[in-house]
Write a protein that holds these residues in place. Structure first.
Motif, PDB file in Angstrom:
ATOM      1  N   ASP A  12       1.432   2.265  -3.457  1.00 44.55           N
ATOM      2  CA  ASP A  12       0.216   2.309  -4.264  1.00 44.55           C
ATOM      3  C   ASP A  12      -0.057   0.994  -4.986  1.00 44.55           C
ATOM      4  O   ASP A  12      -0.508   0.979  -6.130  1.00 44.55           O
ATOM      5  N   SER A  13       0.233  -0.095  -4.320  1.00 47.32           N
ATOM      6  CA  SER A  13       0.008  -1.419  -4.887  1.00 47.32           C
ATOM      7  C   SER A  13      -0.992  -2.160  -4.011  1.00 47.32           C
ATOM      8  O   SER A  13      -1.273  -1.747  -2.888  1.00 47.32           O
ATOM      9  N   GLU A  14      -1.517  -3.258  -4.537  1.00 45.54           N
ATOM     10  CA  GLU A  14      -2.526  -4.032  -3.816  1.00 45.54           C
ATOM     11  C   GLU A  14      -1.995  -5.421  -3.515  1.00 45.54           C
ATOM     12  O   GLU A  14      -1.317  -6.027  -4.342  1.00 45.54           O
ATOM     13  N   ARG A  40       0.796   4.379 -11.169  1.00 43.80           N
ATOM     14  CA  ARG A  40       0.683   4.907  -9.802  1.00 43.80           C
ATOM     15  C   ARG A  40       2.011   4.818  -9.062  1.00 43.80           C
ATOM     16  O   ARG A  40       2.363   5.695  -8.290  1.00 43.80           O
ATOM     17  N   VAL A  41       2.754   3.719  -9.290  1.00 44.43           N
ATOM     18  CA  VAL A  41       4.033   3.542  -8.595  1.00 44.43           C
ATOM     19  C   VAL A  41       5.066   4.554  -9.074  1.00 44.43           C
ATOM     20  O   VAL A  41       5.743   5.196  -8.276  1.00 44.43           O
ATOM     21  N   GLU A  53       0.828  -1.213   0.000  1.00 45.64           N
ATOM     22  CA  GLU A  53       0.000   0.000   0.000  1.00 45.64           C
ATOM     23  C   GLU A  53       0.862   1.262   0.000  1.00 45.64           C
ATOM     24  O   GLU A  53       0.482   2.266  -0.596  1.00 45.64           O
TER      25      GLU A  53
END
Length: 124
Positions: free
Chosen positions: A72-74, A94-95, A69
């Motif tokens: 910006d990862s899930e 996002r990364v 998180e």
């Protein structure tokens, strides 16, 4: 980890450790990587052992989720019909920020590891 490389390395360490500690010996293990559009995905599947399930605390996966998180990862995990699955998706836009261009002509989906777990429980 402060980088995507560090996060993917940590993912691989965590899932392989969990497979060895909590997986069913001699069962099939699969770790796959996928790049689809701007999303880099990793997934690990293995047969969960009933014996080891009760001893799992989940703190390693929870810490890994926090690290994902932060970039910006899930990250999520689940168990269904005795199969344990851990999945991580990193949206590269996002990364790395808007305008990031990945120099790959097409998407790919590859198996990084598919083998039989041969170690017995009791690894600490």
């Amino acid at each position: 980890p402060s980088s995507l490389r560090g996060l993917t390395t940590r993912f691989l360490i965590e899932v392989t450790t969990n497979i060895l500690k909590h997986g069913e010996p001699m069962s099939t293990v699969s770790i796959t990587g996928r790049l689809q559009g701007d999303v880099l995905g990793l997934r690990a599947d293995n047969q969960a052992s009933r014996h080891a399930r009760a001893s799992a605390s989940g703190t390693g996966l929870a810490a890994l989720k926090g690290a994902a998180e932060a970039l910006d990862s899930e990250l999520d995990w689940s168990e269904e019909a005795g199969t344990w699955m851990v999945r991580m998706d990193a949206d590269l836009q996002r990364v790395f920020g808007p305008g990031f261009v990945l120099d790959v002509a097409e998407s790919y989906d590859t198996t990084l590891l598919r083998t039989k777990s041969t170690l017995a429980h009791g690894i600490s």
